[in-house]
Motif scaffolding. Structure first.
Motif, PDB file in Angstrom:
ATOM      1  N   LEU A 113       0.826  -1.203   0.000  1.00 57.08           N
ATOM      2  CA  LEU A 113       0.000   0.000   0.000  1.00 57.08           C
ATOM      3  C   LEU A 113       0.865   1.259   0.000  1.00 57.08           C
ATOM      4  O   LEU A 113       0.568   2.233  -0.701  1.00 57.08           O
ATOM      5  CB  LEU A 113      -0.932  -0.008   1.210  1.00 57.08           C
ATOM      6  N   GLU A 114       1.943   1.230   0.770  1.00 59.17           N
ATOM      7  CA  GLU A 114       2.844   2.386   0.823  1.00 59.17           C
ATOM      8  C   GLU A 114       3.458   2.653  -0.543  1.00 59.17           C
ATOM      9  O   GLU A 114       3.540   3.813  -0.996  1.00 59.17           O
ATOM     10  CB  GLU A 114       3.943   2.136   1.852  1.00 59.17           C
ATOM     11  N   ALA A 115       3.882   1.595  -1.244  1.00 58.02           N
ATOM     12  CA  ALA A 115       4.490   1.763  -2.569  1.00 58.02           C
ATOM     13  C   ALA A 115       3.468   2.260  -3.584  1.00 58.02           C
ATOM     14  O   ALA A 115       3.785   3.096  -4.441  1.00 58.02           O
ATOM     15  CB  ALA A 115       5.089   0.436  -3.037  1.00 58.02           C
ATOM     16  N   VAL A 116       2.235   1.756  -3.499  1.00 65.04           N
ATOM     17  CA  VAL A 116       1.184   2.186  -4.418  1.00 65.04           C
ATOM     18  C   VAL A 116       0.865   3.656  -4.214  1.00 65.04           C
ATOM     19  O   VAL A 116       0.777   4.442  -5.169  1.00 65.04           O
ATOM     20  CB  VAL A 116      -0.076   1.320  -4.238  1.00 65.04           C
ATOM     21  N   ARG A 117       0.694   4.073  -2.965  1.00 65.80           N
ATOM     22  CA  ARG A 117       0.321   5.457  -2.671  1.00 65.80           C
ATOM     23  C   ARG A 117       1.424   6.435  -3.062  1.00 65.80           C
ATOM     24  O   ARG A 117       1.156   7.561  -3.488  1.00 65.80           O
ATOM     25  CB  ARG A 117      -0.021   5.603  -1.196  1.00 65.80           C
ATOM     26  N   ALA A 118       2.679   6.002  -2.928  1.00 69.40           N
ATOM     27  CA  ALA A 118       3.791   6.878  -3.286  1.00 69.40           C
ATOM     28  C   ALA A 118       3.854   7.142  -4.788  1.00 69.40           C
ATOM     29  O   ALA A 118       4.212   8.238  -5.224  1.00 69.40           O
ATOM     30  CB  ALA A 118       5.111   6.270  -2.811  1.00 69.40           C
ATOM     31  N   ALA A 119       3.484   6.128  -5.590  1.00 68.24           N
ATOM     32  CA  ALA A 119       3.601   6.267  -7.044  1.00 68.24           C
ATOM     33  C   ALA A 119       2.297   6.693  -7.707  1.00 68.24           C
ATOM     34  O   ALA A 119       2.313   7.428  -8.700  1.00 68.24           O
ATOM     35  CB  ALA A 119       4.072   4.947  -7.655  1.00 68.24           C
ATOM     36  N   ALA A 120       1.165   6.216  -7.182  1.00 67.96           N
ATOM     37  CA  ALA A 120      -0.132   6.465  -7.828  1.00 67.96           C
ATOM     38  C   ALA A 120      -1.178   6.761  -6.761  1.00 67.96           C
ATOM     39  O   ALA A 120      -1.915   5.870  -6.337  1.00 67.96           O
ATOM     40  CB  ALA A 120      -0.538   5.254  -8.669  1.00 67.96           C
ATOM     41  N   PRO A 121      -1.268   7.996  -6.304  1.00 70.94           N
ATOM     42  CA  PRO A 121      -2.193   8.331  -5.213  1.00 70.94           C
ATOM     43  C   PRO A 121      -3.664   8.130  -5.557  1.00 70.94           C
ATOM     44  O   PRO A 121      -4.504   8.064  -4.660  1.00 70.94           O
ATOM     45  CB  PRO A 121      -1.889   9.812  -4.933  1.00 70.94           C
ATOM     46  N   GLY A 122      -3.996   8.019  -6.845  1.00 77.08           N
ATOM     47  CA  GLY A 122      -5.388   7.806  -7.227  1.00 77.08           C
ATOM     48  C   GLY A 122      -5.807   6.357  -7.254  1.00 77.08           C
ATOM     49  O   GLY A 122      -6.973   6.046  -7.531  1.00 77.08           O
ATOM     50  N   VAL A 123      -4.885   5.449  -6.946  1.00 72.32           N
ATOM     51  CA  VAL A 123      -5.188   4.009  -6.956  1.00 72.32           C
ATOM     52  C   VAL A 123      -5.640   3.563  -5.571  1.00 72.32           C
ATOM     53  O   VAL A 123      -5.047   3.942  -4.558  1.00 72.32           O
ATOM     54  CB  VAL A 123      -3.957   3.197  -7.411  1.00 72.32           C
TER      55      VAL A 123
END
Length: 302
Positions: A113-123
């Protein structure tokens, strides 16, 4: 004869679902429309494809013979027609659904989740609990990624072994087995056990290994998740045998102790699975990469 590629998708769905209604739901069309497609397929191939046997439909020998070829042809067509535009992560708006084993969610979910939010905050990520029965959501596109210890057998499901972890014993600090130099297989068998099973099974591969040595164990409880099973060990002398990697944080938080398993068993694998329709989906490929890293890091950490 003019080829209608829609019939290829319909045939693939019919062979996978084994029913008109299931194929219609998978392709988001009405049952009458799928029935018409089946009729066209029958006229084109000269074969019945599916025949009714009681309340179910059974594929014909021809259908069984071409099933994998149909899968591969459809996959190739999707690869040719899929758009090849660049993925803009900053503007990506998408919700992914993941059905993972509860211990993998606890161990690998936070870094993913941390990696996703860092790269794509709309996901957004939707983690679902595993069902007590096998479900078709992965094939129907309702689940994007599965992660557990089981390799799927369906030919249209991709699976990758992203790591593995040895089984260990987990007990409370005051458990009698913490006071012996090394747990023997006889002491292990004589203890009382709690197991993890979403179906409530009281036996698993550990019992087979013990039986080969002429030993049996007493399982006094099963729990649907590792988190629940670990709670049973906190105030009792029950022990649980689980993959070491997936329970590190929970063991530390609960003040439990990890002991070596006195049995020669292969480590528990971790499989990441998805439907082949997403092979060329750029956003899905990106998420798979992050999930693969999170799961593999969990398995490899000391």
């Amino acid at each position: 004869m003019q080829l209608d590629l829609n019939l290829l998708a319909a045939l693939d769905a019919l062979l996978e679902e084994g029913s008109v209604a299931g194929a219609a739901a998978r392709l988001h069309v009405t049952s009458p429309a799928m029935s018409r497609s089946l009729g066209r397929i029958r006229r084109t191939t000269g074969d019945q494809i599916l025949v009714r046997t009681g309340r179910t439909m059974t594929p014909t020998p021809y259908a069984i013979a071409v099933r994998e070829q149909v899968h591969e042809l459809l996959h190739q067509v999707q690869g040719v027609l899929a758009p090849s535009r660049e993925l803009d992560l900053e503007s990506l708006e998408r919700t992914f659904t993941l059905r993972w084993h509860d211990s993998l969610v606890a161990a690998s979910g936070p870094p993913l989740l941390e990696a996703v939010r860092a790269a794509a905050p709309g996901v957004r990520l939707r983690f679902l609990a595993e069902s007590s029965v096998d479900t078709p959501e992965l094939r129907r596109g309702e689940v994007d990624l599965e992660a557990n210890a089981n390799r799927p057998s369906a030919p249209d499901i991709r699976a990758e072994n992203v790591g593995e972890s040895p089984l260990v014993i987990v007990v409370r600090r005051e458990h009698p087995l913490t006071r012996v130099p090394a747990v023997t297989v006889e002491q292990y068998a004589a203890a009382e056990h709690v197991t993890v099973s979403r179906r409530g099974n009281l036996t698993n591969a550990l019992d087979d290994a013990l039986a080969s040595l002429g030993l049996t164990r007493r399982v006094v409880a099963t729990a649907p998740t590792e988190a629940a099973a670990l709670q049973f060990t906190r105030g009792t002398d029950l022990l649980i045998s689980v993959p070491e990697a997936t329970t590190r944080s929970a063991v530390a938080d609960l003040g439990l102790v990890v002991l070596p398993l006195p049995l020669e068993l292969p480590p528990a694998p971790i499989y990441l699975s998805w439907h082949q329709r997403y092979d060329t989906d750029h956003a899905h490929t990106w998420l798979r990469g992050l999930a693969r890293t999170a799961l593999a890091t969990c398995a490899a950490s000391p």
